[in-house]
Write a protein that holds these residues in place. Structure first.
Motif, PDB file in Angstrom:
ATOM      1  N   PHE A   1       0.815  -1.126   0.115  1.00  0.00           N
ATOM      2  CA  PHE A   1       0.111   0.000  -0.096  1.00  0.00           C
ATOM      3  C   PHE A   1       0.845   1.211  -0.025  1.00  0.00           C
ATOM      4  CE2 PHE A   1      -3.116  -2.859   1.560  1.00  0.00           C
ATOM      5  CZ  PHE A   1      -4.307  -2.582   1.297  1.00  0.00           C
ATOM      6  N   SER A   2       0.273   2.275  -0.748  1.00  0.00           N
ATOM      7  CA  SER A   2       0.825   3.489  -0.474  1.00  0.00           C
ATOM      8  C   SER A   2      -0.202   4.298   0.609  1.00  0.00           C
ATOM      9  CB  SER A   2       0.936   4.366  -1.615  1.00  0.00           C
ATOM     10  OG  SER A   2      -0.365   4.552  -2.257  1.00  0.00           O
ATOM     11  N   VAL A   3       0.302   4.774   1.542  1.00  0.00           N
ATOM     12  CA  VAL A   3      -0.721   5.102   2.786  1.00  0.00           C
ATOM     13  C   VAL A   3      -0.852   6.510   2.609  1.00  0.00           C
ATOM     14  CG1 VAL A   3      -0.841   5.607   5.185  1.00  0.00           C
ATOM     15  CG2 VAL A   3       0.368   3.422   4.201  1.00  0.00           C
ATOM     16  N   SER A   4      -2.134   7.280   2.529  1.00  0.00           N
ATOM     17  CA  SER A   4      -2.511   8.381   2.154  1.00  0.00           C
ATOM     18  C   SER A   4      -2.847   9.099   3.622  1.00  0.00           C
ATOM     19  CB  SER A   4      -3.549   8.847   1.293  1.00  0.00           C
ATOM     20  OG  SER A   4      -4.660   7.891   1.788  1.00  0.00           O
ATOM     21  N   ARG A   5      -3.141   8.472   4.590  1.00  0.00           N
ATOM     22  CA  ARG A   5      -3.540   9.064   6.034  1.00  0.00           C
ATOM     23  C   ARG A   5      -3.344   7.902   7.140  1.00  0.00           C
ATOM     24  NH1 ARG A   5      -8.476  12.518   7.964  1.00  0.00           N
ATOM     25  NH2 ARG A   5      -7.867  12.950   9.973  1.00  0.00           N
ATOM     26  N   THR A   6      -3.047   8.140   7.890  1.00  0.00           N
ATOM     27  CA  THR A   6      -2.737   7.030   9.088  1.00  0.00           C
ATOM     28  C   THR A   6      -3.882   7.701  10.465  1.00  0.00           C
ATOM     29  OG1 THR A   6      -0.684   6.433   8.595  1.00  0.00           O
ATOM     30  CG2 THR A   6      -1.206   5.978  11.045  1.00  0.00           C
ATOM     31  N   TYR A   7      -4.762   6.701  10.814  1.00  0.00           N
ATOM     32  CA  TYR A   7      -5.574   7.075  11.990  1.00  0.00           C
ATOM     33  C   TYR A   7      -5.134   6.574  13.196  1.00  0.00           C
ATOM     34  CZ  TYR A   7      -8.513   8.455   8.042  1.00  0.00           C
ATOM     35  OH  TYR A   7      -8.866   8.894   6.802  1.00  0.00           O
ATOM     36  N   LYS A   8      -4.362   5.377  13.171  1.00  0.00           N
ATOM     37  CA  LYS A   8      -4.066   4.822  14.434  1.00  0.00           C
ATOM     38  C   LYS A   8      -2.814   4.017  14.163  1.00  0.00           C
ATOM     39  CE  LYS A   8      -5.591   1.434  17.928  1.00  0.00           C
ATOM     40  NZ  LYS A   8      -6.776   0.510  18.472  1.00  0.00           N
ATOM     41  N   GLY A   9      -1.641   3.957  15.111  1.00  0.00           N
ATOM     42  CA  GLY A   9      -0.619   3.163  14.897  1.00  0.00           C
ATOM     43  C   GLY A   9       0.522   3.810  13.927  1.00  0.00           C
ATOM     44  N   LYS A  10       1.664   3.047  13.703  1.00  0.00           N
ATOM     45  CA  LYS A  10       2.432   3.588  12.824  1.00  0.00           C
ATOM     46  C   LYS A  10       2.563   2.725  11.612  1.00  0.00           C
ATOM     47  CE  LYS A  10       5.511   5.151  16.569  1.00  0.00           C
ATOM     48  NZ  LYS A  10       6.960   5.002  16.880  1.00  0.00           N
ATOM     49  N   VAL A  11       2.879   3.150  10.315  1.00  0.00           N
ATOM     50  CA  VAL A  11       2.742   2.391   9.108  1.00  0.00           C
ATOM     51  C   VAL A  11       4.444   2.769   8.643  1.00  0.00           C
ATOM     52  CG1 VAL A  11       0.375   2.512   8.792  1.00  0.00           C
ATOM     53  CG2 VAL A  11       1.775   4.350   7.955  1.00  0.00           C
ATOM     54  N   ARG A  12       4.555   2.008   7.486  1.00  0.00           N
ATOM     55  CA  ARG A  12       5.954   2.208   6.577  1.00  0.00           C
ATOM     56  C   ARG A  12       5.659   2.478   5.326  1.00  0.00           C
ATOM     57  NH1 ARG A  12      10.018  -0.265   9.051  1.00  0.00           N
ATOM     58  NH2 ARG A  12       9.684  -1.651  10.814  1.00  0.00           N
ATOM     59  N   VAL A  13       6.530   2.875   4.598  1.00  0.00           N
ATOM     60  CA  VAL A  13       6.417   3.238   3.292  1.00  0.00           C
ATOM     61  C   VAL A  13       7.326   2.323   2.430  1.00  0.00           C
ATOM     62  CG1 VAL A  13       6.638   5.278   1.526  1.00  0.00           C
ATOM     63  CG2 VAL A  13       6.120   5.641   4.128  1.00  0.00           C
ATOM     64  N   PRO A  14       6.771   1.503   1.580  1.00  0.00           N
ATOM     65  CA  PRO A  14       5.299   1.300   1.539  1.00  0.00           C
ATOM     66  C   PRO A  14       4.871   0.357   2.639  1.00  0.00           C
ATOM     67  CG  PRO A  14       6.474  -0.200   0.104  1.00  0.00           C
ATOM     68  CD  PRO A  14       7.454   0.607   0.779  1.00  0.00           C
ATOM     69  N   GLN A  15       3.657   0.307   2.836  1.00  0.00           N
ATOM     70  CA  GLN A  15       3.189  -0.660   3.956  1.00  0.00           C
ATOM     71  C   GLN A  15       2.813  -1.938   3.414  1.00  0.00           C
ATOM     72  OE1 GLN A  15       2.905  -0.344   7.475  1.00  0.00           O
ATOM     73  NE2 GLN A  15       2.803  -2.568   6.974  1.00  0.00           N
ATOM     74  N   LEU A  16       3.466  -3.252   3.928  1.00  0.00           N
ATOM     75  CA  LEU A  16       2.791  -4.548   3.508  1.00  0.00           C
ATOM     76  C   LEU A  16       1.851  -4.857   4.208  1.00  0.00           C
ATOM     77  CD1 LEU A  16       6.176  -6.033   2.676  1.00  0.00           C
ATOM     78  CD2 LEU A  16       4.605  -4.891   1.140  1.00  0.00           C
ATOM     79  N   VAL A  17       0.882  -5.567   3.882  1.00  0.00           N
ATOM     80  CA  VAL A  17      -0.494  -6.108   4.696  1.00  0.00           C
ATOM     81  C   VAL A  17      -0.630  -7.546   3.984  1.00  0.00           C
ATOM     82  CG1 VAL A  17      -3.030  -5.963   5.149  1.00  0.00           C
ATOM     83  CG2 VAL A  17      -1.254  -3.940   4.732  1.00  0.00           C
ATOM     84  N   ALA A  18      -0.583  -8.542   4.951  1.00  0.00           N
ATOM     85  CA  ALA A  18      -0.946  -9.846   4.748  1.00  0.00           C
ATOM     86  C   ALA A  18      -2.188 -10.333   4.948  1.00  0.00           C
ATOM     87  CB  ALA A  18       0.201 -10.608   5.114  1.00  0.00           C
ATOM     88  N   THR A  19      -2.658 -11.311   4.151  1.00  0.00           N
ATOM     89  CA  THR A  19      -4.022 -12.035   4.478  1.00  0.00           C
ATOM     90  C   THR A  19      -4.093 -13.544   4.031  1.00  0.00           C
ATOM     91  OG1 THR A  19      -6.333 -11.683   4.422  1.00  0.00           O
ATOM     92  CG2 THR A  19      -5.090 -11.212   2.314  1.00  0.00           C
ATOM     93  N   ALA A  20      -4.627 -14.245   4.544  1.00  0.00           N
ATOM     94  CA  ALA A  20      -4.942 -15.750   3.938  1.00  0.00           C
ATOM     95  C   ALA A  20      -5.283 -15.537   2.791  1.00  0.00           C
ATOM     96  CB  ALA A  20      -6.062 -16.496   4.945  1.00  0.00           C
ATOM     97  N   ASN A  21      -4.805 -16.954   2.059  1.00  0.00           N
ATOM     98  CA  ASN A  21      -5.261 -16.762   0.606  1.00  0.00           C
ATOM     99  C   ASN A  21      -6.435 -17.590   0.295  1.00  0.00           C
ATOM    100  OD1 ASN A  21      -4.462 -19.585   0.814  1.00  0.00           O
ATOM    101  ND2 ASN A  21      -3.232 -19.511  -1.052  1.00  0.00           N
ATOM    102  N   SER A  22      -7.317 -17.631   1.241  1.00  0.00           N
ATOM    103  CA  SER A  22      -8.356 -18.570   1.147  1.00  0.00           C
ATOM    104  C   SER A  22      -9.648 -17.598   1.803  1.00  0.00           C
ATOM    105  CB  SER A  22      -8.456 -19.754   1.419  1.00  0.00           C
ATOM    106  OG  SER A  22      -9.878 -20.402   1.473  1.00  0.00           O
TER     107      SER A  22
END
Length: 154
Positions: free
Chosen positions: A82-103
């Motif tokens: 992700f390219s983050v445009s606004r943070t509402y809570k916590g700290k993010v990285r540039v770019p921010q990686l986000v993982a999810t289950a593949n099913s």
């Protein structure tokens, strides 16, 4: 007992034994794990934000893997950048990686490259309480799931 009756009795015994073996061994040999994703009814934005460790708005730039790919076991993951445009809570990285289950059966989230989302995520759990383990966990992608509230912004 005549020979015909004896043969019939043996055949019935073998059939019963074979059926018992098949039924008895199916859970051990042939059963695949069953997965199901079930979320509790609608949850308010406020509660979603409170439950998440990191909340941000961002655009999906790329992904690796496919949610609901053929042959998926549910143990693999899909990672979105992700390219983050606004943070509402916590700290993010540039770019921010986000993982999810593949099913989707294991609560994997299907996102589209180029679309913008409100993301409600959690951090990876450290292997132990050491500072090094916490730093290593912080470098891992954030985690999202189908029940976490991540949704597309139009």
């Amino acid at each position: 007992m005549n020979p015909t009756a004896r043969n019939a009795s043996r055949l019935v015994g073998k059939a019963v034994l074979a059926t018992g073996l098949v039924v008895g061994l199916t859970p051990v040999l042939g059963a695949n794990p069953a997965y199901a994703c079930s979320c509790i009814g609608p949850v308010s934005e406020e509660k979603l934000k409170k439950q998440a460790q990191v909340v941000f708005k961002g655009k999906v730039k790329s992904k690796s893997g496919t949610v609901d790919s053929p042959g998926s076991t549910g143990a693999e993951t899909v990672t979105y950048a992700f390219s983050v445009s606004r943070t509402y809570k916590g700290k993010v990285r540039v770019p921010q990686l986000v993982a999810t289950a593949n099913s989707s059966a294991t609560c994997g989230v299907r996102l589209s490259v180029g679309s913008t989302y409100m993301v409600y995520a959690t951090r990876a759990e450290p292997a132990n309480k050491s500072k090094a383990a916490r730093r290593a966990a912080d470098r891992k992608p954030l985690q999202i799931n189908l029940c976490g509230g991540t949704h597309k912004i139009t």
